[in-house]
Scaffold this active site. Structure first.
Site, PDB file in Angstrom:
ATOM      1  N   ASN A 187     -20.068  -8.305  71.307  1.00 28.07           N
ATOM      2  CA  ASN A 187     -20.288  -7.797  69.952  1.00 28.07           C
ATOM      3  C   ASN A 187     -19.729  -6.376  69.831  1.00 28.07           C
ATOM      4  O   ASN A 187     -20.441  -5.432  69.474  1.00 28.07           O
ATOM      5  CB  ASN A 187     -21.775  -7.834  69.602  1.00 28.07           C
ATOM      6  CG  ASN A 187     -22.031  -7.900  68.112  1.00 28.07           C
ATOM      7  OD1 ASN A 187     -21.091  -7.821  67.312  1.00 28.07           O
ATOM      8  ND2 ASN A 187     -23.284  -8.031  67.725  1.00 28.07           N
TER       9      ASN A 187
ATOM     10  N   HIS B  28     -31.048  -5.979  63.994  1.00 27.10           N
ATOM     11  CA  HIS B  28     -31.030  -7.407  64.281  1.00 27.10           C
ATOM     12  C   HIS B  28     -32.124  -8.151  63.534  1.00 27.10           C
ATOM     13  O   HIS B  28     -31.936  -9.317  63.180  1.00 27.10           O
ATOM     14  CB  HIS B  28     -31.175  -7.649  65.792  1.00 27.10           C
ATOM     15  CG  HIS B  28     -29.879  -7.577  66.529  1.00 27.10           C
ATOM     16  ND1 HIS B  28     -29.397  -6.401  67.061  1.00 27.10           N
ATOM     17  CD2 HIS B  28     -28.960  -8.526  66.828  1.00 27.10           C
ATOM     18  CE1 HIS B  28     -28.234  -6.632  67.658  1.00 27.10           C
ATOM     19  NE2 HIS B  28     -27.946  -7.905  67.531  1.00 27.10           N
TER      20      HIS B  28
END
Length: 494
Positions: free
Chosen positions: A350, A381
């Protein structure tokens, strides 16, 4: 009523592709996602070939990119797409009205706050991930873009340029974008579903059609052996796109053949925990985590291919003088699978999110940079407890890994054989530590997370804390110059 409820659980967006979902046995939300990414890939080629700056104005390119992106999110998420438009328009209003000295702070609070509210509703609506794709995904990407632009605007219009770091100075934005530019940057069809987050100036240069020449001219200026890049035609993205699509096919095959055979939830199956030995449970955790990665590889590599197909993604040239198409790459699969340190794994996983965290938090926090960065990552998140277990666990692991490396690595550099042994051991330790750390991220809830950690006897937590306490902050030895040299190497990697 039952049918409507079933459709609601299958997707919050369009149900036209339900027959395809039933035929292939893949959830409808995932079918819609793949269909939109395939459409995005075709649209990207068309965008590059028939809507290039020689045939269309910059305003048309911005408008089409935004219109396609809006259509995709409405197709995938239905009326939930309104949350995306609310966030984008609200933060544009903040950018126009707020003081430039505080625009980055207000934007961060507003975007992360709204994202958090939406993620609260996600927990109650979708109940621990009934849908694997939902409207919070695009909100997460757009939150990155909105805050990135706000910080870069603050750097360009409020900060003294000599006080900025080199990257901050290069990416600083010196004027407020128009509404069309703002919408295009945030909801363009290339990145609206799964990202990645790109820098505003890079995106604008791409829309203006100067992406390739801009990047390659920088190579020419910095490397005398490279010449003529400003006179050659724009490089073709066909080969890198094909290569990335091949990777996507491999990931799909891996998913259907391997991933489904090793479900993550089996790690907390009571019978498995009670009957299997510790090393058997450790081995299954390793295999199941390895099996879970290809779905992320697939999504990020396909998104990278979509960007490249539109002509966006040139970062310069590699060591062999070939054009590199990894400016917006989000994953380096080989580096992940062969990572010999916790940080090396994180740096290649990521990637654009890591760069976002670095640019808006790590590089700007005056104290406790690493803990604050992990906390921001957890908040971004979502609110599932497993996310917080993962990122809080990662804090002592990161410090322990640095300490171990600084104290022991230099003893294994005297020969290739010792270095090879060191790499093998650290690779195994890294992969097993990653399994332990990210398991809560996939289990999501508190109870299965604690069940898993108890079955593992909290061994990584204990080892990490002991390493932080017992190992000296500076390596000991009889050769100060050698340690200084290795310490410098560690600084680069840590």
């Amino acid at each position: 009523m039952d049918d409507n409820t079933n459709i609601a659980f299958k997707t919050t967006g369009c149900s036209w592709l339900s027959p395809v979902s039933d035929l292939v046995g893949v959830p409808l939300d995932q079918v819609n996602f793949i269909a939109c990414q395939v459409f995005g890939l075709a649209a990207a080629f068309w965008f590059r070939l028939y809507l290039n700056p020689q045939h269309a104005s910059i305003e048309i390119r911005h408008a089409v990119a935004a219109l396609f992106g809006a259509s995709i999110i409405m197709f995938c998420f239905g009326w939930y797409a309104v949350h995306i438009f609310i966030l984008v328009l609200a933060c544009y209003g903040i950018m126009l009205k707020a003081s430039l000295h505080n625009v980055h702070r207000y934007t961060m609070i507003a975007s992360v706050g709204y994202l958090t509210l939406c993620q609260v509703s996600r927990v109650f609506i979708f109940n621990y991930g009934i849908l694997s794709t939902d409207f919070s995904g695009p909100l997460m990407i757009i939150t990155q873009k909105i805050t990135t632009l706000a910080f870069q605007l603050h750097d360009g219009m409020c900060q003294k340029q000599e006080e900025l770091k080199e990257d901050q100075r290069r990416l600083a934005v010196h004027s407020k974008p128009s509404l069309l530019e703002y919408l295009s940057y945030n909801i363009n069809f290339l990145s609206v579903l799964v990202g990645p987050c790109s820098n505003y100036k890079d995106y604008v240069v791409f829309i203006e059609g100067q992406d390739a020449h801009h990047r390659l001219r920088r190579v020419k200026a910095s490397s005398p052996q490279q010449n003529g890049w400003d006179r050659v035609p724009e490089p073709s993205p066909v080969r890198p796109v094909i290569n990335k699509l091949i990777v996507c096919v491999g990931c799909l095959l891996w998913f259907f053949i391997i991933t489904k055979a090793f479900p993550i939830t089996y790690n907390v199956d009571p019978q498995f925990i009670s009957e299997a030995s510790f090393f058997s449970r450790l081995a299954y955790a390793f295999i199941s985590i390895q099996a879970a990665r290809p779905k992320f590889y697939f999504a990020w590599t396909l998104a990278d291919a979509v960007h490249n197909a539109a002509g966006f993604g040139i970062s310069g040239v590699d060591k062999r003088g070939k054009v590199s198409w990894d400016l917006v790459s989000n994953v380096h699969i080989w580096q992940i699978e062969t990572a010999t340190s916790f940080k090396s794994f994180i740096d290649n996983w990521n990637i654009q999110t890591g760069l976002w965290l670095k640019s808006v938090c790590y590089d700007r926090a005056p104290y406790y940079r690493t803990p604050l960065t992990f906390v921001l990552s957890a908040i971004w998140h979502g609110l599932y407890p497993g996310y917080y277990f993962t990122f809080i666990t990662a804090i002592p692991i990161t410090f322990a890994a640095r300490s171990v490396r600084r104290n022991f690595r230099h003893y294994f550099l005297s020969s290739r054989q010792l270095k090879f042994c060191y790499d093998v051991v650290t690779w195994a330790a890294t992969q097993l530590t990653i399994c332990y750390t990210v398991m809560p991220f996939l289990l999501l809830a508190v109870e299965p997370t604690m069940q898993y950690y108890r079955s593992m006897y909290f061994h990584v937590h204990i080892i990490s804390i002991l390493a932080m306490i017992l190992l000296p902050s500076k390596p000991r030895g009889s050769n100060p110059e050698s340690h200084a040299r290795h310490s410098n190497n560690n600084v680069k990697e840590d």
